[in-house]
Design a protein around this motif. Structure first.
Motif, PDB file in Angstrom:
ATOM      1  N   CYS A 105     -21.914  -0.686  19.231  1.00 19.25           N
ATOM      2  CA  CYS A 105     -20.830  -1.663  19.000  1.00 19.25           C
ATOM      3  C   CYS A 105     -21.136  -2.341  17.668  1.00 19.25           C
ATOM      4  CB  CYS A 105     -20.766  -2.680  20.136  1.00 19.25           C
ATOM      5  SG  CYS A 105     -20.764  -1.944  21.784  1.00 19.25           S
ATOM      6  N   PHE A 157     -15.447   0.898  18.246  1.00 15.77           N
ATOM      7  CA  PHE A 157     -14.217   1.373  18.873  1.00 15.77           C
ATOM      8  C   PHE A 157     -12.972   0.899  18.120  1.00 15.77           C
ATOM      9  CE2 PHE A 157     -10.803   0.895  22.065  1.00 15.77           C
ATOM     10  CZ  PHE A 157     -10.702   2.214  22.476  1.00 15.77           C
ATOM     11  N   GLU A 208     -15.085   5.596  17.672  1.00  8.69           N
ATOM     12  CA  GLU A 208     -14.916   6.337  18.916  1.00  8.69           C
ATOM     13  C   GLU A 208     -15.130   5.466  20.155  1.00  8.69           C
ATOM     14  OE1 GLU A 208     -13.881   9.055  19.980  1.00  8.69           O
ATOM     15  OE2 GLU A 208     -13.805  10.403  18.264  1.00  8.69           O
ATOM     16  N   ASP A 209     -14.528   5.894  21.238  1.00  6.59           N
ATOM     17  CA  ASP A 209     -14.866   5.397  22.561  1.00  6.59           C
ATOM     18  C   ASP A 209     -16.253   5.938  22.913  1.00  6.59           C
ATOM     19  OD1 ASP A 209     -15.122   5.227  25.463  1.00  6.59           O
ATOM     20  OD2 ASP A 209     -12.968   4.887  25.535  1.00  6.59           O
ATOM     21  N   LYS A 244     -17.407   6.955  25.544  1.00  7.35           N
ATOM     22  CA  LYS A 244     -17.297   8.100  26.448  1.00  7.35           C
ATOM     23  C   LYS A 244     -17.196   9.408  25.678  1.00  7.35           C
ATOM     24  CE  LYS A 244     -15.135   5.561  30.259  1.00  7.35           C
ATOM     25  NZ  LYS A 244     -13.913   5.389  31.093  1.00  7.35           N
ATOM     26  N   ASN A 245     -16.596   9.380  24.505  1.00  9.82           N
ATOM     27  CA  ASN A 245     -16.493  10.591  23.689  1.00  9.82           C
ATOM     28  C   ASN A 245     -17.817  10.906  22.996  1.00  9.82           C
ATOM     29  OD1 ASN A 245     -13.777  10.848  24.386  1.00  9.82           O
ATOM     30  ND2 ASN A 245     -13.109   9.592  22.670  1.00  9.82           N
ATOM     31  N   ILE A 279     -20.148   0.496  28.954  1.00  6.08           N
ATOM     32  CA  ILE A 279     -20.793   0.853  27.683  1.00  6.08           C
ATOM     33  C   ILE A 279     -22.258   1.215  27.912  1.00  6.08           C
ATOM     34  CG2 ILE A 279     -21.511  -0.036  25.428  1.00  6.08           C
ATOM     35  CD1 ILE A 279     -18.942  -1.735  25.434  1.00  6.08           C
ATOM     36  N   GLU A 298     -22.603   4.765  29.330  1.00  2.00           N
ATOM     37  CA  GLU A 298     -22.469   5.832  28.335  1.00  2.00           C
ATOM     38  C   GLU A 298     -23.693   5.878  27.425  1.00  2.00           C
ATOM     39  OE1 GLU A 298     -20.141   7.989  28.786  1.00  2.00           O
ATOM     40  OE2 GLU A 298     -19.335   6.716  30.384  1.00  2.00           O
TER      41      GLU A 298
END
Length: 466
Positions: free
Chosen positions: A128, A153, A178-179, A181-182, A231, A234
């Motif tokens: 982040c 993000f 990106e997220d 998760k990706n 977060i 992931e």
């Protein structure tokens, strides 16, 4: 300035429960002026050298060797005339700031990256990352070795992240938008160190930022907990066995701090708390020993929570990460090779990637996957145009003074420095023809195209001194 009467009753009750007899001291601290800090860019100079060139007897931030406190002089350089100000005192508007020699950062915010224990050669993820404080600090510790993946993000916030990374001269970096998760589908058990400075309610920033307080009144702490755990979940997938995960917030809320972390740990038995010593006025959490809070009545800084986790080697399966595909060898344009040949360093030409006439110098052994949205893949060298190569600002910031044959080196008190940073044409003291690096006291600022003594300005328009 926030006063006790302005605070929601639920918040006051929570802080009384957290602080006990220290509650009144905390409330009084909200009436004091917040602290400001700068952090040395170790890629460019030492903290001692920074103090010397800024001509300041800075007070050191006790828990960060390269960090200093400062107070900005009001009105200095608001209408700059260097002949009237031979010693430049402004920190936020200063040629050395434009040279990327330091980053302006609140002192407590320097703690998470420091606690990660980053060393040269590590693969580091700042999950982040915007606006870039922790990423630029992590890059300083890497010293050009290893890899930094700096992600945010938010498409709007990532622009500030990109600027701060490029002005710092960082090249071993991938910037992603990106997220998480990706990212976790690509970077499986890839990183040695991960920093999650999670979105939070911002209780620790009340006295510093009134906008944070107003936002808090609208949503409170519970708004963020699900996002924080998501977060962390992931991030766990992307950390190597034996790696370090930093979880930090700028809030005091037990719901967001210990609560989110305990929820994560309950479902991730391979993670354990790696104790951070409660030194320098840090306070150890009673609910989660080994984690710390920074309170403004205990330290010279704002509010923060920091936890360091270790991933157990024994409980995790062997890494299933993809292998990096080697780039196909291509013939590089002669004008690009010729220009890079003027810079006195060893280039690995197999790491140069050209996309739509833009040339990038990829980080060594970096995993780059076409499914992800990259803002930067390494160092943006410039653009290949018809019969010539146009070098970009990011490359200039990465070049060291002694790597350029004949830099145009100006003193910080030379009026041409400000003219250059404003985008104006300047005159050199000697004649030359071609692209030339402009420096301030031996630190790069950008390029000019010189013809005899006239220097056409190539300083990036979006960064100019206003």
């Amino acid at each position: 300035m926030i006063q006790e009467k302005d605070l929601p009753q639920a918040y006051k009750d929570a802080m009384k429960d957290l602080l006990k007899e220290d509650y009144d001291a905390y409330i009084k601290s909200l009436e004091k002026k917040p602290y400001s800090g700068i952090r040395t860019n170790l890629l460019k100079l030492t903290p001692e050298r920074l103090k010397e060139i800024l001509d300041r007897d800075f007070k050191k931030v006790p828990w960060v060797n390269e960090g200093f406190y400062f107070e900005e002089e009001k009105g200095v350089l608001s209408s700059p005339s260097l002949s009237e100000n031979p010693k430049i005192k402004s920190i936020s508007k200063n040629p050395y700031y434009f040279a990327g020699l330091y980053y302006i950062q609140e002192p407590s915010a320097m703690t998470p990256a420091m606690a990660a224990g980053i060393v040269p050669g590590d693969k580091v993820l700042d999950l982040c990352a915007a606006p870039g404080g922790k990423s630029t600090q992590a890059a300083s510790y890497l010293m050009g070795e290893g890899l930094l993946v700096s992600n945010d993000f938010s498409a709007s916030r990532v622009k500030a992240l990109q600027k701060n990374i490029e002005i710092s001269g960082i090249d071993n970096v991938l910037i992603t938008n990106e997220d998480p998760k990706n990212l976790s589908k690509v970077y499986i058990e890839y990183f040695d160190k991960i920093i999650v400075d999670a979105p939070c309610s911002g209780e620790g920033m009340f006295r510093r930022d009134s906008a944070v307080f107003k936002a808090y009144l609208g949503r409170g702490p519970e708004f963020f907990t699900g996002l924080q755990v998501s977060i962390l979940t992931e991030a766990a997938k992307m950390l190597k066995p034996g790696g370090t995960l930093i979880y930090s917030t700028c809030t005091y809320s037990k719901v967001e701090d210990e609560g989110s972390l305990l929820q994560f740990l309950e479902s991730h038995k391979e993670f354990k708390i790696d104790k951070i010593a409660p030194d320098f006025g840090f306070e150890e959490s009673k609910e989660l020993p080994g984690t710390i809070r920074l309170f403004p009545h205990k330290i010279e800084g704002e509010g923060h929570f920091v936890a360091r986790l270790k991933k157990d080697i024994k409980l995790v399966e062997e890494s299933k990460n993809k292998h990096k595909k080697k780039n196909k060898k291509i013939k590089l344009p002669d004008e690009l090779v010729e220009f890079l040949g003027k810079i006195k360093r060893e280039w690995d030409f197999e790491r140069i990637f050209i996309n739509k006439d833009y040339a990038y110098y990829l980080p060594k052994d970096a995993l780059i996957d076409k499914s992800l949205h990259y803002i930067r893949t390494g160092l943006l060298l410039g653009e290949i145009k018809k019969n010539r190569f146009e070098p970009f600002q990011a490359l200039a910031m990465n070049i060291k003074f002694d790597e350029w044959e004949n830099p145009l080196n100006l003193s910080a008190t030379d009026e041409r420095v400000i003219k250059y940073l404003k985008g104006e044409t300047i005159e050199a003291d000697d004649e030359y023809s071609g692209i030339r690096l402009v420096c301030v006291d031996g630190f790069s600022l950008g390029f000019v195209k010189q013809n005899k003594r006239s220097c056409k300005n190539k300083y990036y328009q979006g960064w100019r001194w206003m």
